[in-house]
Enzyme design. Structure first.
Site, short mmCIF file in Angstrom:
data_model
loop_
_atom_site.label_atom_id
_atom_site.label_comp_id
_atom_site.label_asym_id
_atom_site.label_seq_id
_atom_site.Cartn_x
_atom_site.Cartn_y
_atom_site.Cartn_z
N ASN A 1 0.10 1.07 5.92
CA ASN A 1 0.82 0.20 4.99
C ASN A 1 1.50 -0.89 5.79
O ASN A 1 2.27 -0.60 6.70
CB ASN A 1 1.88 1.02 4.22
CG ASN A 1 2.75 0.14 3.33
OD1 ASN A 1 2.30 -0.87 2.82
ND2 ASN A 1 4.00 0.54 3.17
N GLY A 2 1.22 -2.16 5.45
CA GLY A 2 1.86 -3.28 6.14
C GLY A 2 0.82 -4.24 6.69
O GLY A 2 -0.37 -4.11 6.40
N GLY B 1 -0.48 0.52 -5.07
CA GLY B 1 -1.83 0.01 -4.84
C GLY B 1 -2.80 0.56 -5.85
O GLY B 1 -2.87 1.77 -6.04
N TYR C 1 11.76 -4.80 -6.03
CA TYR C 1 10.57 -4.77 -6.86
C TYR C 1 9.56 -3.68 -6.52
O TYR C 1 9.12 -2.95 -7.40
CB TYR C 1 9.87 -6.14 -6.78
CG TYR C 1 8.47 -6.13 -7.38
CD1 TYR C 1 8.29 -6.05 -8.76
CD2 TYR C 1 7.34 -6.17 -6.58
CE1 TYR C 1 7.02 -6.02 -9.32
CE2 TYR C 1 6.07 -6.14 -7.14
CZ TYR C 1 5.91 -6.06 -8.50
OH TYR C 1 4.66 -6.03 -9.04
N CYS D 1 0.85 -1.18 0.00
CA CYS D 1 0.00 0.00 0.00
C CYS D 1 0.89 1.23 0.00
O CYS D 1 2.08 1.15 0.30
CB CYS D 1 -0.89 0.02 1.24
SG CYS D 1 -2.11 -1.31 1.26
#
Ligand code: SF4
Length: 476
Positions: free
Chosen positions: A106-107, A31, A248, A5
């Site tokens: 995020n996570g 996202g 990535y 995210c």
């Protein structure tokens, strides 16, 4: 397959909805499932708009005009924990004793299910399935005990474990929080007296902001119109930055924990060539994330670098399309080879990872159909042998071809003439971090936080971190 995210928060002396919108667009790669913005409006109310889709599909100019206010947070989402409906879109908000609490996260919090069950037994109701709702409700509960946002966040952090960057609006204040191992990225910047926190520096760049620094491991940072104030939770000096951010997830033009992602990828490519050369004529990246690694490899090998696979940018990523047939069509829609570069050539194809192996097999066949004499595949991460529990939708070993097959078996499955992955020491050396400062869970099976049934990386558990005092205050 890969999920993550993106978050951004801004405090300014001017309206922030439009800058947050543009910051989210610069984080769109993190996202594409939903986007949302929460703004603290005049009078202390928090207004939120969120919708499924890309950022510019989720917001009209009228939506942004309705979100008037000088403090706000935004979120772009791929689902990891929880379902994919709009009820799981963020920011999420609940009422508390000090006003509305809104969260962009995020996570993944790995022990959220335990807390959810415990709270359900106490009669709490949940409207979504995701761990972020557990977090925001837990925080509201801590606030009811303390009425002090910093103390409440510290108490929350002592109860949860996992990978997290939180942006909270609490009452009329904005806080940014990074987990004590700094697994996910979060940076701080400033432009013309506006203070910004964001998942990546690309969001700062698009807003013309200066990068100030990364948010520290375990830091609770409060942004104000006059600067920022920092509180921290000590973690005894260790970190566990997700190495896949560098390989990535992040954009090549981002700087993560002091390292330009493009340079790290390029060094990994050079290392890959040293470790696994082959007699080839050209080096071809799988766009986009294979590009910098392929450039580094081609330079080290003194071979021509050819963008021989052209990406159609208007097709969603293959892994979010359900069903194998759709995926096959999607690979063809997404990548088209330039036959003139490929015909009669021995190709070294460079990509960032192999998860199931099905997409790579199709790309190898695209090159063979375009006339490639040989296809040698090189991968800029080690084989992914274990799930990720820390923010990536890759939860079981059955999904991972390298968990169940040797490199040579995978080579046969993808129909390549040769296949090599960068070694773990090669990866770590190229990234420029020590092995113990990275999360390498999905390639080693040893995780930086306790996960039931999995090995723990040799370090103190998150539950043992202790409170530290205020470490920094900046007011301008
Ligand atoms: S397990 Fe892998 S993908 Fe997940 S946080 Fe760790 S390094 Fe990143």
């Amino acid at each position: 397959m890969w999920d993550k995210c993106g978050v951004i928060g801004i405090v300014s002396t001017e309206d922030v909805a439009t800058p947050i919108f543009y910051g989210l667009r610069a984080l769109q790669h993190r996202g594409q499932e939903s986007a949302g913005i929460s703004i603290l409006a005049e009078g202390g109310a928090v207004r939120t708009h969120k919708a499924l889709g890309l950022v510019d599909q989720a917001f009209t100019s009228e939506d942004l005009a309705r979100l008037s206010g000088r403090l706000g947070i935004g979120h772009v989402r791929y689902g990891t924990a929880g379902g994919r409906g709009v009820e799981n879109a963020q920011p999420l908000s609940v009422e508390s004793v000090v006003g509305t609490v809104a969260l962009a996260h995020n996570g993944d919090v790995v022990n959220a299910p335990e807390h959810r069950e415990r709270l359900k037994l106490k009669g709490w109701g949940f409207v979504s399935e995701n761990d972020s709702e557990v977090v925001v409700r837990m925080l509201a509960n801590e606030l009811a005990q303390t009425h002090n946002p910093v103390k409440a966040i510290k108490d929350l952090m002592s109860k949860i474990r996992g990978a997290y960057c939180f942006l909270f609006i609490i009452g009329e204040r904005l806080f940014a929080v990074r987990d004590p191992l700094a697994i996910k990225p979060l940076v701080l910047g400033e432009v013309d007296g506006s203070y910004i926190v964001a998942s990546e520096t690309t969001a700062l760049d698009v807003l013309g902001a200066e990068y100030i620094r990364d948010v520290e491991p375990g830091e609770i940072l409060e942004l104000t119109p006059h600067g920022f104030e920092s509180h921290s939770v000590a973690n005894e000096g260790s970190t566990a930055h997700c190495f896949f951010e560098h390989v990535y997830f992040a954009r090549s033009d981002s700087v993560l924990d002091g390292v330009l992602v493009h340079d790290a990828r390029s060094r990994i490519g050079a290392r890959l060539w040293e470790e696994s050369p082959a007699d080839v004529d050209i080096v071809v990246p799988v766009p986009d994330s294979g590009r910098a690694g392929a450039q580094g490899l081609a330079e080290a090998a003194d071979l021509p670098y050819k963008e021989a696979l052209i990406k159609n940018r208007y097709v969603h990523r293959t892994f979010i399309m359900p069903g194998q047939d759709t995926r096959e069509l999607n690979v063809k829609l997404k990548l088209n080879p330039i036959k003139r570069f490929i015909e009669g050539r021995r190709v070294m194809l460079v990509d960032d990872s192999i998860v199931r192996g099905t997409t790579m097999r199709r790309i190898v066949h695209l090159l063979r159909d375009a006339g490639a004499k040989e296809v040698h595949v090189r991968i800029t991460s080690p084989p992914i042998v274990s799930p990720c529990y820390l923010g990536i939708d890759m939860h079981t070993r059955d999904q991972l071809v390298a968990a169940n097959h040797s490199v040579d078996e995978i080579r046969t499955m993808i129909d390549a003439d040769s296949l090599a992955f960068v070694s773990l020491p090669g990866l770590v050396g190229a990234l420029g971090f020590s092995q113990n400062s990275l999360c390498l869970g999905c390639v080693t099976g040893a995780y930086p936080v306790e996960i039931p049934g999995e090995r723990l990386r040799s370090q103190t558990s998150l539950g043992q971190f202790k409170e530290a005092g205020k470490v920094e205050k900046k007011t301008v």
